[in-house]
Scaffold this active site. Structure first.
Site, mmCIF file in Angstrom:
data_model
loop_
_atom_site.group_PDB
_atom_site.id
_atom_site.type_symbol
_atom_site.label_atom_id
_atom_site.label_comp_id
_atom_site.label_asym_id
_atom_site.label_seq_id
_atom_site.Cartn_x
_atom_site.Cartn_y
_atom_site.Cartn_z
ATOM 1 N N GLN A 53 0.935 -1.228 0.092
ATOM 2 C CA GLN A 53 0.163 -0.083 -0.001
ATOM 3 C C GLN A 53 0.878 1.131 0.066
ATOM 4 O OE1 GLN A 53 -2.600 -1.473 3.407
ATOM 5 N NE2 GLN A 53 -4.432 -0.347 2.127
ATOM 6 N N CYS A 101 -10.696 0.357 3.519
ATOM 7 C CA CYS A 101 -9.452 0.306 3.073
ATOM 8 C C CYS A 101 -8.754 1.473 2.716
ATOM 9 C CB CYS A 101 -9.179 -0.802 1.948
ATOM 10 S SG CYS A 101 -7.575 -0.962 1.495
ATOM 11 N N LEU A 102 -7.591 1.794 3.196
ATOM 12 C CA LEU A 102 -6.698 3.035 2.962
ATOM 13 C C LEU A 102 -6.539 3.077 1.545
ATOM 14 C CD1 LEU A 102 -4.482 3.468 5.999
ATOM 15 C CD2 LEU A 102 -6.643 4.601 5.758
ATOM 16 N N HIS A 143 -7.326 -9.186 6.067
ATOM 17 C CA HIS A 143 -7.364 -8.052 5.080
ATOM 18 C C HIS A 143 -6.125 -7.590 4.535
ATOM 19 C CE1 HIS A 143 -9.019 -4.065 3.910
ATOM 20 N NE2 HIS A 143 -7.746 -3.792 3.701
ATOM 21 N N HIS A 147 -3.633 -8.183 1.134
ATOM 22 C CA HIS A 147 -2.868 -7.100 0.494
ATOM 23 C C HIS A 147 -1.346 -7.691 -0.206
ATOM 24 C CE1 HIS A 147 -5.191 -3.546 0.510
ATOM 25 N NE2 HIS A 147 -5.137 -3.595 1.713
HETATM 26 ZN ZN ZN Z 1 -6.641 -2.272 2.734
#
Ligand code: ZN
Length: 177
Positions: A53, A101-102, A143, A147
């Protein structure tokens, strides 16, 4: 000294890559990345963040559950870096819960997850840890674990009717409180 990293938004190919294993947790670049992820997730009111991310395709994430404006009912825990995480087992029992989610701002989705899981990871000091998680923490781990394998929560939503804007979600939570 940590710095806030830019968060990759859905559409960035890095979010769809399978992350590589970290060979040496003691590597100063890995240690700096962990410090930056801790600062970035706190600043963004997240309860977890994964290295992909922030545009780093490595198998590492932070689980940092605490009550905040985006997750008012999250349990409090010490923010933990998990390196080369593995899922050892998962209960057959699944539970649906709302996730955000960011990397997908403004959206929430109802995601089925295993209610209980057993996991293994390396700490930032390179120690092997095995833990069991249930409910919200199990959800956050699953979660973030997604990722590092190029999966995002909307992939797991069973129907587009189980998506909501974050604004509506927070409004509905308030009216149920
Ligand atoms: Zn996320």
């Amino acid at each position: 000294m940590s710095i806030l990293r830019q968060i990759a938004q859905l559409g960035q190919p890095v979010l769809r890559q399978v992350a590589g294993k970290i060979a040496d947790p003691a590597d100063p670049a890995v240690q700096a990345l962990i410090d930056d992820l801790l600062a970035t997730v706190a600043e963004a009111d997240g309860v977890g963040i994964a290295a992909p991310q922030v545009f780093v395709p490595l198998s590492l994430f932070i689980v940092a559950s605490r009550p905040n404006p985006r997750y008012p009912h999250a349990p409090q825990m010490e923010p933990t870096a998990m390196i080369n995480p593995e899922l050892l087992w998962a209960s057959d029992e699944m539970e649906k819960g709302w996730e955000g989610c960011l990397s997908i701002p403004g959206l929430r989705g109802l995601v089925p997850r295993h209610r209980r899981i057993g996991v293994r990871y390396l700490t930032r000091r390179g120690e092997v840890r095995e833990e069991e998680y249930a409910d919200f923490l199990a959800r956050v781990f699953q979660h973030e674990f997604d990722h590092v394998r190029g999966i995002v929560f909307i992939d797991r939503v069973e129907s587009t009717r189980e998506l909501m804007t974050e604004k509506e979600y927070l409004r509905s939570q308030k009216s149920h409180a």
